[in-house]
Enzyme design. Structure first.
Site, mmCIF file in Angstrom:
data_model
loop_
_atom_site.group_PDB
_atom_site.id
_atom_site.type_symbol
_atom_site.label_atom_id
_atom_site.label_comp_id
_atom_site.label_asym_id
_atom_site.label_seq_id
_atom_site.Cartn_x
_atom_site.Cartn_y
_atom_site.Cartn_z
ATOM 1 N N ARG A 227 0.823 -1.219 0.000
ATOM 2 C CA ARG A 227 0.000 0.000 0.000
ATOM 3 C C ARG A 227 0.849 1.258 0.000
ATOM 4 N NH1 ARG A 227 -3.463 -0.775 5.096
ATOM 5 N NH2 ARG A 227 -1.455 -1.628 5.699
ATOM 6 N N ASN B 235 -6.084 -2.892 1.971
ATOM 7 C CA ASN B 235 -6.038 -4.342 2.110
ATOM 8 C C ASN B 235 -7.459 -4.868 2.219
ATOM 9 O OD1 ASN B 235 -3.244 -4.514 2.127
ATOM 10 N ND2 ASN B 235 -3.080 -4.564 4.349
#
Length: 91
Positions: A19, A37
């Site tokens: 990320r 996520n």
């Protein structure tokens, strides 16, 4: 031309800074949107920006950061909305 891609990345993509590296790459390219996520172990993202920049970010997702092992990238092209001001990590 501005485009929007909704992306799902499978493999070893959580716990490897996927990320944060995606946010870094997006900001370098001027791409807006978000990344998060998913409970099933995948990473989901929405990218908006110039077509070339969005495609470069999708290419990054096919590799991922060091430590990632990407097995599948699903891309859904959607209508550009211009709703984002920045690129963020969502929780």
């Amino acid at each position: 031309m501005k485009v929007r891609a909704h992306v799902f990345v499978s493999g070893r993509v959580q716990g490897v800074f996927f990320r944060s590296e995606t946010r870094h790459e997006a900001r370098l390219r001027g791409v807006k949107g978000w990344v998060r996520n998913l409970p099933d172990g995948r990473v989901e993202a929405v990218f908006e920006g110039e077509e070339e920049a969005v495609k470069a970010l999708i290419d990054f997702c096919r590799r991922g950061p060091p430590g990632a092992k990407v097995t599948k990238v699903e891309v859904r092209w959607e209508n550009y909305t211009g709703e984002f001001r920045d690129f963020e990590i969502r929780f």
